[in-house]
Scaffold this active site. Structure first.
Site, PDB file in Angstrom:
ATOM      1  N   GLY A   1       0.857  -1.319  -0.116  1.00 26.86           N
ATOM      2  CA  GLY A   1       0.099   0.229   0.157  1.00 26.86           C
ATOM      3  C   GLY A   1       0.882   1.314  -0.122  1.00 26.86           C
ATOM      4  O   GLY A   1       0.622   1.637  -0.004  1.00 26.86           O
TER       5      GLY A   1
ATOM      6  N   HIS B   1       2.075   3.185   2.787  1.00 25.57           N
ATOM      7  CA  HIS B   1       1.965   3.982   3.865  1.00 25.57           C
ATOM      8  C   HIS B   1       3.267   3.818   4.679  1.00 25.57           C
ATOM      9  O   HIS B   1       3.599   4.405   5.176  1.00 25.57           O
ATOM     10  CB  HIS B   1       0.563   3.776   4.902  1.00 25.57           C
ATOM     11  CG  HIS B   1       0.116   3.718   3.881  1.00 25.57           C
ATOM     12  ND1 HIS B   1      -0.222   3.361   2.927  1.00 25.57           N
ATOM     13  CD2 HIS B   1      -1.235   4.345   4.108  1.00 25.57           C
ATOM     14  CE1 HIS B   1      -1.824   3.289   2.611  1.00 25.57           C
ATOM     15  NE2 HIS B   1      -2.132   4.441   2.875  1.00 25.57           N
TER      16      HIS B   1
ATOM     17  N   HIS C   1       1.535  -3.896   6.747  1.00 23.33           N
ATOM     18  CA  HIS C   1       0.083  -4.011   7.836  1.00 23.33           C
ATOM     19  C   HIS C   1      -0.069  -4.639   8.534  1.00 23.33           C
ATOM     20  O   HIS C   1       0.910  -5.166   9.716  1.00 23.33           O
ATOM     21  CB  HIS C   1      -1.278  -3.454   7.423  1.00 23.33           C
ATOM     22  CG  HIS C   1      -2.109  -3.243   8.062  1.00 23.33           C
ATOM     23  ND1 HIS C   1      -2.046  -1.675   9.839  1.00 23.33           N
ATOM     24  CD2 HIS C   1      -3.181  -3.882   9.207  1.00 23.33           C
ATOM     25  CE1 HIS C   1      -2.688  -1.833  10.561  1.00 23.33           C
ATOM     26  NE2 HIS C   1      -3.062  -2.930  10.096  1.00 23.33           N
TER      27      HIS C   1
ATOM     28  N   TYR D   1      -2.988  -2.805  14.274  1.00 24.11           N
ATOM     29  CA  TYR D   1      -4.004  -2.426  15.333  1.00 24.11           C
ATOM     30  C   TYR D   1      -5.238  -1.487  14.325  1.00 24.11           C
ATOM     31  O   TYR D   1      -4.843  -0.402  13.442  1.00 24.11           O
ATOM     32  CB  TYR D   1      -3.650  -2.357  16.207  1.00 24.11           C
ATOM     33  CG  TYR D   1      -3.339  -0.623  16.375  1.00 24.11           C
ATOM     34  CD1 TYR D   1      -1.647  -0.405  15.722  1.00 24.11           C
ATOM     35  CD2 TYR D   1      -4.662   0.517  16.929  1.00 24.11           C
ATOM     36  CE1 TYR D   1      -1.534   1.055  15.726  1.00 24.11           C
ATOM     37  CE2 TYR D   1      -3.545   1.890  16.801  1.00 24.11           C
ATOM     38  CZ  TYR D   1      -2.894   2.001  15.950  1.00 24.11           C
ATOM     39  OH  TYR D   1      -2.703   3.614  16.219  1.00 24.11           O
TER      40      TYR D   1
ATOM     41  N   TYR E   1       4.614   2.082  12.657  1.00 22.82           N
ATOM     42  CA  TYR E   1       5.120   3.264  12.951  1.00 22.82           C
ATOM     43  C   TYR E   1       6.685   3.658  12.438  1.00 22.82           C
ATOM     44  O   TYR E   1       7.711   4.397  13.057  1.00 22.82           O
ATOM     45  CB  TYR E   1       4.762   3.971  13.251  1.00 22.82           C
ATOM     46  CG  TYR E   1       2.883   4.069  13.547  1.00 22.82           C
ATOM     47  CD1 TYR E   1       2.544   3.857  12.792  1.00 22.82           C
ATOM     48  CD2 TYR E   1       2.384   3.523  15.134  1.00 22.82           C
ATOM     49  CE1 TYR E   1       0.840   3.905  13.128  1.00 22.82           C
ATOM     50  CE2 TYR E   1       1.316   3.811  15.841  1.00 22.82           C
ATOM     51  CZ  TYR E   1       0.564   3.704  14.502  1.00 22.82           C
ATOM     52  OH  TYR E   1      -0.742   4.069  14.623  1.00 22.82           O
TER      53      TYR E   1
HETATM   54  C1  LIG Z   1      -2.326   6.741   6.832  1.00 21.61           C
HETATM   55  C2  LIG Z   1      -1.969   5.911   7.525  1.00 21.61           C
HETATM   56  C3  LIG Z   1      -2.627   5.483   7.958  1.00 21.61           C
HETATM   57  C4  LIG Z   1      -2.305   4.219   9.564  1.00 21.61           C
HETATM   58  N1  LIG Z   1      -3.158   3.878  10.054  1.00 21.61           N
HETATM   59  C5  LIG Z   1      -3.092   3.164  11.168  1.00 21.61           C
HETATM   60  C6  LIG Z   1      -3.518   1.787  11.720  1.00 21.61           C
HETATM   61  O1  LIG Z   1      -4.255   2.309  12.046  1.00 21.61           O
HETATM   62  N2  LIG Z   1      -2.933   1.179  12.651  1.00 21.61           N
HETATM   63  C7  LIG Z   1      -1.778   0.503  11.894  1.00 21.61           C
HETATM   64  O2  LIG Z   1      -1.852  -0.320  12.709  1.00 21.61           O
HETATM   65  N3  LIG Z   1      -1.265   1.029  10.871  1.00 21.61           N
HETATM   66  C8  LIG Z   1      -1.036   2.403  10.731  1.00 21.61           C
HETATM   67  N4  LIG Z   1      -0.924   2.299   9.783  1.00 21.61           N
HETATM   68  C9  LIG Z   1       0.744   2.300   9.398  1.00 21.61           C
HETATM   69  C10 LIG Z   1       0.905   1.000   8.665  1.00 21.61           C
HETATM   70  O3  LIG Z   1      -0.007  -0.122   9.119  1.00 21.61           O
HETATM   71  C11 LIG Z   1       1.738   0.765   7.781  1.00 21.61           C
HETATM   72  O4  LIG Z   1       2.529   1.941   7.758  1.00 21.61           O
HETATM   73  C12 LIG Z   1       2.486  -0.613   6.475  1.00 21.61           C
HETATM   74  O5  LIG Z   1       3.370  -0.793   7.772  1.00 21.61           O
HETATM   75  C13 LIG Z   1       1.747   0.303   5.560  1.00 21.61           C
HETATM   76  O6  LIG Z   1       1.336  -0.865   4.895  1.00 21.61           O
HETATM   77  P1  LIG Z   1       1.846  -0.720   3.662  1.00 21.61           P
HETATM   78  O7  LIG Z   1       1.380  -2.195   2.204  1.00 21.61           O
HETATM   79  O8  LIG Z   1       0.648   0.264   3.113  1.00 21.61           O
HETATM   80  O9  LIG Z   1       3.025  -0.119   3.135  1.00 21.61           O
HETATM   81  P2  LIG Z   1       4.651  -0.699   2.342  1.00 21.61           P
HETATM   82  O10 LIG Z   1       5.173   1.111   2.035  1.00 21.61           O
HETATM   83  O11 LIG Z   1       4.014  -1.394   1.227  1.00 21.61           O
HETATM   84  O12 LIG Z   1       5.177  -1.296   3.131  1.00 21.61           O
HETATM   85  C14 LIG Z   1       5.521  -1.129   4.311  1.00 21.61           C
HETATM   86  C15 LIG Z   1       6.904  -2.072   4.866  1.00 21.61           C
HETATM   87  O13 LIG Z   1       6.598  -3.658   4.917  1.00 21.61           O
HETATM   88  C16 LIG Z   1       7.005  -4.023   3.125  1.00 21.61           C
HETATM   89  N5  LIG Z   1       6.074  -4.926   2.481  1.00 21.61           N
HETATM   90  C17 LIG Z   1       4.828  -4.187   2.301  1.00 21.61           C
HETATM   91  N6  LIG Z   1       4.219  -5.282   1.486  1.00 21.61           N
HETATM   92  C18 LIG Z   1       4.995  -6.243   1.301  1.00 21.61           C
HETATM   93  C19 LIG Z   1       4.243  -7.958   0.580  1.00 21.61           C
HETATM   94  N7  LIG Z   1       4.260  -8.330   0.386  1.00 21.61           N
HETATM   95  N8  LIG Z   1       6.423  -8.689   1.699  1.00 21.61           N
HETATM   96  C20 LIG Z   1       7.103  -8.780   2.387  1.00 21.61           C
HETATM   97  N9  LIG Z   1       7.337  -7.566   2.409  1.00 21.61           N
HETATM   98  C21 LIG Z   1       6.222  -6.265   1.959  1.00 21.61           C
HETATM   99  C22 LIG Z   1       7.334  -3.047   2.329  1.00 21.61           C
HETATM  100  O14 LIG Z   1       8.884  -3.663   1.799  1.00 21.61           O
HETATM  101  C23 LIG Z   1       8.179  -1.957   3.583  1.00 21.61           C
HETATM  102  O15 LIG Z   1       8.741  -1.917   4.208  1.00 21.61           O
HETATM  103  C24 LIG Z   1      -0.807   3.932   8.868  1.00 21.61           C
HETATM  104  C25 LIG Z   1       0.089   4.822   8.048  1.00 21.61           C
HETATM  105  C26 LIG Z   1      -0.432   6.107   7.184  1.00 21.61           C
HETATM  106  C27 LIG Z   1       0.282   6.527   6.501  1.00 21.61           C
END
Ligand SMILES: Cc1cc2nc3c(=O)[nH]c(=O)nc-3n(C[C@H](O)[C@H](O)[C@H](O)COP(=O)(O)OP(=O)(O)OC[C@H]3O[C@@H](n4cnc5c(N)ncnc54)[C@H](O)[C@@H]3O)c2cc1C
Ligand SMILES: *[C@@H]1O[C@H](CO)[C@@H](O)[C@H](O)[C@H]1NC(C)=O
Ligand SMILES: *[C@@H]1O[C@H](CO)[C@@H](O)[C@H](O)[C@H]1NC(C)=O
Ligand SMILES: *[C@@H]1O[C@H](CO)[C@@H](O)[C@H](O)[C@H]1NC(C)=O
Ligand SMILES: *[C@@H]1O[C@H](CO)[C@@H](O)[C@H](O)[C@H]1NC(C)=O
Ligand SMILES: *[C@@H]1O[C@H](CO)[C@@H](O)[C@H](O)[C@H]1NC(C)=O
Ligand SMILES: *[C@@H]1O[C@H](CO)[C@@H](O)[C@H](O)[C@H]1NC(C)=O
Ligand SMILES: *[C@@H]1O[C@H](CO)[C@@H](O)[C@H](O)[C@H]1NC(C)=O
Length: 540
Positions: free
Chosen positions: A106, A108, A178, A184, A472
């Site tokens: 995603g 994030h 996530h 959470y 975070y």
């Molecule tokens: C607006 C916003 C709201 C949020 N709200 C919450 C919340 O309510 N609760 C909470 O717990 N967290 C929250 N977060 C934090 C969020 O859970 C983390 O940033 C999470 O890691 C995001 O996952 P992603 O896949 O979107 O991010 P990405 O940036 O795609 O990945 C995050 C990390 O995980 C790795 N990764 C991603 N996908 C994979 C995969 N398929 N296999 C192996 N590694 C992978 C990436 O390489 C990177 O190191 C929030 C963040 C933002 C920006």
């Protein structure tokens, strides 16, 4: 012999460097051609800067503008697989050509680690692996890693009004990052972390093998439920256990300014929120607001934002008994379905849930965040010190978010999964500062501000170590130096903040599954005997 001039040396270095880079992209693509039975069928999933859509694909999942600038290092190649089988050749060819892999679900990541690296790298962007299959009878779901939490919640609600999943509040967050970091949301007191509910997973390992729970073994299966996915491979999908939610839940938001005793109420909340019935979740958003029309005076506003897994009739006496100071009355309460509460917490109108399928986050900005865990109530004068910092000019768009612990969080052992923050924590504080300007010197002002706040908080929060949450992500707490041999001591600095004693087990798992440290980033788990086989380890 005449020594060559500096400029000649620089020229030679430059030519050598740029040629080897350029060559490696071509070699990488050439390798991919050999890696697929039918390259033509996948070539439109492969983006290099010469493709006109490269920038928009890269940009699409960037959720923090700090990492969207011209000067942010960019991937040499982006690949958007549409099937699991598209991923193993990418891993193989990246290894062959000394390129790192960053996996993005995603996007994030608070520090952009899923799409930024200062060594040559390829992004595997899972934006097209987004299927969610819900089995309402078994109360389970398979979630492809690129699916968003919004899609997950939507698909669950499609099948049943009384099933839910305890994940994060922001619908655009990806399941891949996530859940692998813990995850959470507003049901954590009742049900714990998202990763607590994973019952199976699929991952591509460093050898390009596709593994499920059985074939990966319990150690690796343990590690990816909270240890961060990026250290271990490319996670393809999760199978999760869904949870029962009531037909009607109740939400309310009560706002109080300092003049309305916000400080006293927050102070009191610290003694209550972690101990009440786990059906009740009251979090607090604190920010600065104008208190006069002309904006010449300001105050602090605390929003007590709540969900109760039950009806108003049961909530009112519970609040009367536990937190009468907040003055909750029936008119403050709204009953709705669980899926509507998801929309409510995400800040959307509750009428239409289609918005949960939209991957575009409405409010992408520049930001920096940090987190703390609070284990003893903060005295009122301690809270007042936070308010003073929020009155500083940099904090106009700052936010402090307090999330209560207790309930299920206290029942799960610290080592059940790598996410270790359980009993002993009253609540978690997330600090965020947002800004609009792009220039680095401006960014630095805001980042300095949040670091000042973090220093100020030191006496009031967890210590030895000062705990942090990998979802975070905060590179201030320590990083690996990917250009050198990674030392255990260096990694331990940040590692025990995220994982406490689970860090050592994570290292053992990493050593077993990726001993050459192919999957790495600034905060990846290093293997024991670190740095061997790393291209960069030997170069300096
Ligand atoms: C607006 C916003 C709201 C949020 N709200 C919450 C919340 O309510 N609760 C909470 O717990 N967290 C929250 N977060 C934090 C969020 O859970 C983390 O940033 C999470 O890691 C995001 O996952 P992603 O896949 O979107 O991010 P990405 O940036 O795609 O990945 C995050 C990390 O995980 C790795 N990764 C991603 N996908 C994979 C995969 N398929 N296999 C192996 N590694 C992978 C990436 O390489 C990177 O190191 C929030 C963040 C933002 C920006
Ligand atoms: C390869 O894939 C392309 C596009 O999907 C298709 O048109 C072509 O027939 C395929 N070739 C072979 C040999 O399967
Ligand atoms: C990018 O350009 C290459 C070379 O022209 C082409 O083969 C490939 O299909 C393009 N990728 C996309 C996503 O269009
Ligand atoms: C995702 O898949 C769809 C349908 O196959 C395709 O149209 C789209 O271009 C793909 N997106 C990316 C970013 O590759
Ligand atoms: C704030 O608290 C004080 C002391 O407890 C009380 O007298 C006062 O009425 C409260 N003010 C409001 C607006 O609730
Ligand atoms: C508060 O006042 C300032 C100064 O007048 C103004 O710039 C700002 O937009 C106001 N903020 C809000 C939320 O009204
Ligand atoms: C302005 O804010 C300060 C601090 O909150 C407060 O003490 C003061 O009474 C306020 N003044 C007005 C005119 O509201
Ligand atoms: C998705 O959300 C974005 C941001 O709010 C919005 O601009 C866009 O129009 C939405 N797309 C659809 C199809 O609703």
């Amino acid at each position: 012999m005449k020594t060559p001039s500096i400029s000649t040396l620089l020229f030679i270095l430059f030519v050598t460097f740029s040629c080897s880079c350029a060559a490696s992209v071509d070699d990488f693509l050439e390798c991919l051609k050999g890696g697929f039975d039918n390259y033509t069928s996948v070539s439109d999933l492969i983006y290099t800067p010469i493709n006109s859509s490269y920038s928009s694909v890269l940009r699409f999942s960037i959720q923090n503008l700090r990492f969207a600038s011209e000067s942010t290092p960019k991937p040499l190649v982006i690949i958007t697989p549409e099937q699991e089988s598209h991923i193993p050749p990418v891993i193989y060819c990246a290894k062959e050509n000394d390129m790192q892999i960053r996996t993005r679900s995603g996007g994030h990541d608070y520090e952009g680690l899923s799409y930024v690296s200062d060594v040559p790298f390829v992004v595997i962007d899972l934006i097209n692996l987004t299927e969610v299959t819900v089995d309402a009878e078994q109360k389970t779901a398979w979630i492809e890693a690129g699916a968003t939490l919004g899609t997950l919640y939507y698909r669950i609600a499609e099948k049943s009004p009384t099933l839910g999943f305890p994940g994060g509040a922001c619908p655009t967050v990806g399941a891949g990052g996530h859940i692998s970091g813990g995850g959470y949301g507003s049901m954590l007191r009742k049900f714990g972390m998202a990763a607590d509910h994973v019952i199976d997973a699929r991952i591509v390992d460093v050898n390009g093998k596709i593994l499920d729970r059985e074939s990966m073994g319990e150690d690796l299966f343990w590690a990816i439920r909270g240890g961060g996915g990026a250290s271990f491979g490319v996670i393809l999908a999760w199978k999760v256990q869904l949870v029962d939610v009531p037909k009607k839940v109740t939400v309310f938001t009560i706002q109080k300014t300092l003049e309305q005793n916000a400080t006293q109420l927050i102070h009191r909340w610290q003694y209550i929120a972690h101990g009440v019935d786990p059906d009740l979740f009251i979090m607090i958003f604190v920010r600065r607001v104008n208190s006069t029309q002309d904006g010449r005076n300001m105050t602090i506003r605390a929003s007590f934002s709540s969900i109760f897994l039950g009806g108003t009739d049961r909530l009112l006496p519970l609040m009367q008994e536990n937190f009468p100071e907040l003055g909750l009355v029936r008119e403050d309460c709204e009953e709705m379905s669980w899926i509507q509460s998801v929309l409510y917490f995400a800040g959307f109108p509750i009428e239409s849930r289609e918005v949960l399928l939209n991957r575009t986050q409405p409010n992408v900005r520049y930001f920096k965040a940090k987190v703390d865990y609070v284990q003893r109530p903060i005295p009122q004068y301690g809270l007042e010190g936070i308010w003073r910092l929020i009155y500083e000019p940099e904090a106009e768009e700052a936010e402090v978010i307090m999330t209560p612990y207790g309930g299920r969080m206290y029942e799960v052992s610290e080592s059940a999964i790598p996410f270790p923050h359980r009993a002993g924590n009253l609540y978690k504080i997330l600090y965020l500062v947002y800004w609009e300007e792009e220039e680095d010197q401006n960014s630095n002002r805001y980042i300095s501000w949040i670091r000042r706040l973090y220093s100020y908080m030191a006496p009031y929060v967890s210590r030895f170590p000062r705990l942090a949450y990998i979802n975070y992500r905060d590179l201030d707490i320590g990083v690996n130096d990917n250009n050198r041999k990674i030392s255990y001591a260096q990694a331990r600095v940040w590692g025990i903040k995220y994982f406490k004693n689970n860090f050592d087990r994570l290292i053992r798992v990493k050593t077993a599954v990726d001993p050459e440290n192919f999957f790495r980033n600034e905060q990846s788990i290093p293997p024991a005997g670190m740095g061997h086989g790393s291209t960069y380890a030997s170069s300096i």
